[in-house]
Design an enzyme around this catalytic site. Structure first.
Site, mmCIF file in Angstrom:
data_model
loop_
_atom_site.group_PDB
_atom_site.id
_atom_site.type_symbol
_atom_site.label_atom_id
_atom_site.label_comp_id
_atom_site.label_asym_id
_atom_site.label_seq_id
_atom_site.Cartn_x
_atom_site.Cartn_y
_atom_site.Cartn_z
ATOM 1 N N GLY A 58 -9.305 10.376 61.711
ATOM 2 C CA GLY A 58 -9.912 11.107 60.592
ATOM 3 C C GLY A 58 -9.635 12.600 60.544
ATOM 4 O O GLY A 58 -10.230 13.311 59.732
ATOM 5 N N TRP A 60 -7.004 14.322 59.451
ATOM 6 C CA TRP A 60 -6.464 14.805 58.166
ATOM 7 C C TRP A 60 -7.546 14.746 57.083
ATOM 8 O O TRP A 60 -7.619 15.627 56.226
ATOM 9 C CB TRP A 60 -5.242 13.971 57.756
ATOM 10 C CG TRP A 60 -3.971 14.379 58.450
ATOM 11 C CD1 TRP A 60 -3.873 14.954 59.686
ATOM 12 C CD2 TRP A 60 -2.631 14.266 57.954
ATOM 13 N NE1 TRP A 60 -2.549 15.191 59.985
ATOM 14 C CE2 TRP A 60 -1.777 14.782 58.958
ATOM 15 C CE3 TRP A 60 -2.070 13.761 56.784
ATOM 16 C CZ2 TRP A 60 -0.380 14.816 58.796
ATOM 17 C CZ3 TRP A 60 -0.689 13.791 56.625
ATOM 18 C CH2 TRP A 60 0.143 14.324 57.615
ATOM 19 N N ASP A 77 -7.066 2.912 56.463
ATOM 20 C CA ASP A 77 -6.452 2.605 57.764
ATOM 21 C C ASP A 77 -6.778 1.169 58.156
ATOM 22 O O ASP A 77 -7.793 0.625 57.731
ATOM 23 C CB ASP A 77 -6.946 3.566 58.859
ATOM 24 C CG ASP A 77 -5.963 3.668 60.018
ATOM 25 O OD1 ASP A 77 -5.344 4.731 60.186
ATOM 26 O OD2 ASP A 77 -5.785 2.672 60.763
ATOM 27 N N ASP A 93 -4.512 -2.748 55.365
ATOM 28 C CA ASP A 93 -3.091 -2.391 55.392
ATOM 29 C C ASP A 93 -2.684 -1.938 53.990
ATOM 30 O O ASP A 93 -2.749 -2.728 53.040
ATOM 31 C CB ASP A 93 -2.321 -3.654 55.819
ATOM 32 C CG ASP A 93 -0.820 -3.455 55.840
ATOM 33 O OD1 ASP A 93 -0.321 -2.475 55.242
ATOM 34 O OD2 ASP A 93 -0.137 -4.298 56.444
ATOM 35 N N ASP A 117 0.136 9.792 57.299
ATOM 36 C CA ASP A 117 0.444 10.093 58.696
ATOM 37 C C ASP A 117 0.534 8.761 59.444
ATOM 38 O O ASP A 117 0.404 8.708 60.667
ATOM 39 C CB ASP A 117 -0.681 10.974 59.279
ATOM 40 C CG ASP A 117 -0.270 11.677 60.566
ATOM 41 O OD1 ASP A 117 0.935 11.885 60.779
ATOM 42 O OD2 ASP A 117 -1.169 12.019 61.359
ATOM 43 N N LYS A 157 4.635 11.423 57.225
ATOM 44 C CA LYS A 157 5.309 11.367 58.512
ATOM 45 C C LYS A 157 6.542 10.473 58.368
ATOM 46 O O LYS A 157 6.528 9.484 57.638
ATOM 47 C CB LYS A 157 4.363 10.747 59.545
ATOM 48 C CG LYS A 157 4.897 10.806 60.978
ATOM 49 C CD LYS A 157 4.267 9.755 61.864
ATOM 50 C CE LYS A 157 2.837 9.961 62.249
ATOM 51 N NZ LYS A 157 2.601 11.071 63.164
HETATM 52 C C1 LIG Z 1 -1.086 9.056 63.972
HETATM 53 S S1 LIG Z 1 -2.427 8.053 63.426
HETATM 54 C C2 LIG Z 1 -3.064 9.012 62.094
HETATM 55 C C3 LIG Z 1 -3.849 10.228 62.538
HETATM 56 C C4 LIG Z 1 -4.651 10.845 61.418
HETATM 57 N N1 LIG Z 1 -3.792 11.482 60.436
HETATM 58 C C5 LIG Z 1 -5.611 11.902 61.928
HETATM 59 O O1 LIG Z 1 -5.371 13.092 61.706
HETATM 60 O O2 LIG Z 1 -6.629 11.525 62.517
HETATM 61 C C6 LIG Z 1 -1.581 6.749 62.580
HETATM 62 C C7 LIG Z 1 -2.500 5.720 61.957
HETATM 63 O O3 LIG Z 1 -1.735 4.885 61.084
HETATM 64 C C8 LIG Z 1 -2.434 3.647 61.005
HETATM 65 N N2 LIG Z 1 -1.623 2.599 60.364
HETATM 66 C C9 LIG Z 1 -0.463 2.055 60.822
HETATM 67 N N3 LIG Z 1 -0.008 1.118 59.960
HETATM 68 C C10 LIG Z 1 -0.886 1.081 58.915
HETATM 69 C C11 LIG Z 1 -0.949 0.323 57.701
HETATM 70 N N4 LIG Z 1 -0.009 -0.565 57.368
HETATM 71 N N5 LIG Z 1 -1.994 0.540 56.855
HETATM 72 C C12 LIG Z 1 -2.954 1.432 57.178
HETATM 73 N N6 LIG Z 1 -2.937 2.193 58.315
HETATM 74 C C13 LIG Z 1 -1.918 2.033 59.161
HETATM 75 C C14 LIG Z 1 -2.793 3.370 62.454
HETATM 76 O O4 LIG Z 1 -3.839 2.424 62.540
HETATM 77 C C15 LIG Z 1 -3.172 4.761 62.959
HETATM 78 O O5 LIG Z 1 -4.557 4.938 62.939
#
Ligand SMILES: C[S@@+](CC[C@H](N)C(=O)[O-])C[C@H]1O[C@@H](n2cnc3c(N)ncnc32)[C@H](O)[C@@H]1O
Length: 203
Positions: A58, A60, A77, A93, A117, A157
């Protein structure tokens, strides 16, 4: 393997952005990447509608809430995210049609900023990891193209890897401005980089 992961934890705790995130109350060190990119590109303004893809834990969303007065913010997420003030959350997703429909229903209009991200869980195979995260970026890009307003912003990203060229090329065909940027707060050894796109050319 255990020794390697213990080393990673020790290194992470020493990291200046990790320490800073604890002091300033951010849930992730990633928050500083968004703060830095907003300083550079100045995209947060009042009254914006913002979609935060791959939002857990969370950081961002916290930054978006802090920077945007009177915003309409939705975070998505696959992992459950604890409540962030003024941010609504959908667990799922974002590549799935049902989640896409929920996002459309939520905004009921075009969106100003799509942030992603999102990253796939790492497997240890760097080629596979960068490919899977590249696929997430492509999904986010396709979603953004459909829901952004004509002056909209897409910030995502992306990993330097097989999908980088494809995404960069597609972005240049669809947006007026495309910038590839590596924030100082993104670890040097990471293949992670960000793509900033502004103003839809084609829908
Ligand atoms: C690097 S973390 C994000 C960090 C976040 N921006 C923060 O500042 O707290 C990447 C996130 O992408 C999520 N993720 C990966 N594939 C996903 C998808 N298909 N749909 C939703 N979320 C996804 C992961 O569960 C993970 O929590």
């Amino acid at each position: 393997m255990k020794k390697k992961s213990n080393n990673w934890v020790a290194k992470h705790k020493k990291d200046q952005f990790f320490k800073k995130s604890k002091i300033e109350g951010f849930r992730s060190r990633s928050a500083f990447k968004l703060i830095e990119m907003n300083k550079k590109f100045k995209f947060f303004k009042k009254n914006l509608s913002i979609l935060d893809l791959g939002s857990y834990p969370g950081g961002w969303s916290q930054v978006a809430n802090k920077e945007v007065i009177n915003g309409k913010i939705l975070a998505v997420d696959i992992k459950k995210m604890e409540k962030v003030d003024n941010v609504d959350f959908i667990k799922g997703d974002f590549g799935e049609k049902t989640i896409y429909n929920k996002i459309i229903f939520y905004f009921n209009n075009k969106v100003d900023v799509v942030l992603s991200d999102a990253a796939a869980n790492t497997t240890g195979n760097k080629t596979l990891d960068s490919y899977r995260t590249g696929e997430l970026c492509l999904n986010a890009f396709n979603l953004a193209k459909k829901i952004l307003n004509k002056d909209g912003i897409f910030l995502s990203k992306i990993f330097m890897g097989s999908t980088f060229k494809e995404i960069n090329k597609k972005a240049k065909m669809c947006f007026k401005k495309v910038v590839i940027y590596k924030p100082l707060s993104s670890k040097k050894e990471s293949k992670e980089i960000y793509i900033y796109c502004k103003g839809i050319l084609k829908i």
